[in-house]
Design an enzyme around this catalytic site. Sequence first.
Site, short mmCIF file in Angstrom:
data_model
loop_
_atom_site.label_atom_id
_atom_site.label_comp_id
_atom_site.label_asym_id
_atom_site.label_seq_id
_atom_site.Cartn_x
_atom_site.Cartn_y
_atom_site.Cartn_z
CG MET A 80 2.43 8.61 8.54
SD MET A 80 2.76 9.46 9.79
CE MET A 80 2.35 8.30 11.30
CG ASP A 96 9.44 11.44 0.17
OD1 ASP A 96 9.77 12.17 -1.03
OD2 ASP A 96 10.31 11.22 0.95
CG HIS A 112 10.65 9.56 5.39
ND1 HIS A 112 9.40 9.90 5.42
CD2 HIS A 112 11.52 9.67 4.47
CE1 HIS A 112 9.12 10.30 3.98
NE2 HIS A 112 10.29 10.15 3.29
CB SER A 159 7.66 7.21 5.78
OG SER A 159 7.72 7.93 6.81
CB THR A 160 4.98 5.38 9.30
OG1 THR A 160 5.18 6.77 9.52
CG2 THR A 160 4.40 4.92 10.63
#
Length: 386
Positions: A327, A330, A234, A207-208
């Site tokens: 973050m 997940d 993401h 993600s991030t």
Amino acid sequence: MTVSVLVVDDSGFFRKRLTEILTASGQIEVVGAATNGREGVELAEKLRPDVITMDYEMPVMDGISAVRLIMKKHPTPVLMFSSLTYEGARVTLDALEAGAVDFLPKNFEEIARDTSQLQKILIDRILDVAGSKPSGRSAAPVARPAAPRHGVSRPAAPQPPERPARPVTRDRSAPVQPEPTREPETPRRPSRKAAPRHYSVVAIGTSTGGPVALQKVLAALPASFPAPIVLVQHMPASFTPAFAERLNKLCRIQVKQAEDGDILKPGHALLAPGGKQMMIENRGGQARVRILPGDERLNYKPCVDVTFGSLARSFPAKTLGVILTGMGADGKEGCRMMKQSGSVVWSQDEKSSVIYGMPMAVAKAGLSDEILPLDEVGPRLVEGVS
């Protein structure tokens, strides 16, 4: 503790609206506002904010140039605001390569349906980003093939500076199955001396910080990499086509956005499309992609848990799952399913993660067979996948 924010945008309306929303939280203080990138660089040096919000298209100096200068002079977490268009995606990816931590759509209507939801999303993102302080070290270039396979000549994409990450305790993932009541509190770092083994598929979730991390990992792989790869990042639907194209130009393996019915092939990576869910089915020994509508019950679209869970069912004991920076949590439940089926899981270490949320959740749950710095993930894939 209050988080200080510098807003950089040439729109007076946007500066005012963003300041109102952030200030109303009581957790954030807007300490300054700049109308262009040059002013933003100067105020970042003077005010030393915890977070900077940055527009891209501004007079005097654009946002990407400003991010590069800020990272050289006084590295600070930067949250970019961008348009959800193909061109906006390309610009945002450039900003992330320059050192920005994360991004949000500039059109508030694209972020949330109502004011309360909007306020929560903006505040949560600012607070999360504030925990990813970059160091003053210059960004290092991403490894590149000596001769790009696609004949595209472009500068190597820089890696954002290392950031000691703030552990994220808020779990905003959608669990695939119930988790056990007890988990180990500290992850172990296993030996990396294991012999290479065959995997039917390598799955990477992030993600991030993921766009630059994936770029670094995939650029290390040869065109002859022996396993298929599936990628879950993401990212909005309008961003994933541009991101897949960028990875394909920079890497020796083939990279494309996944489509329903795609067949998994060695040396090919398929990126889950934004706004949807990607599952892998194994029928008659042939693995195919299933692209499904984004379920509103799931926070993430695409969701790492969904893809990893499908791989645990389709390729028990034959999947390598890798969780990189991001973050939330997940991927934890998907990795749990993989481990229960006999597969292997790696996770990125804390020091090299932009945000140590997703890999921390996997490591603390005792699911990581290996915990690796980002620089070692690509080379380990080369030596560890037969």
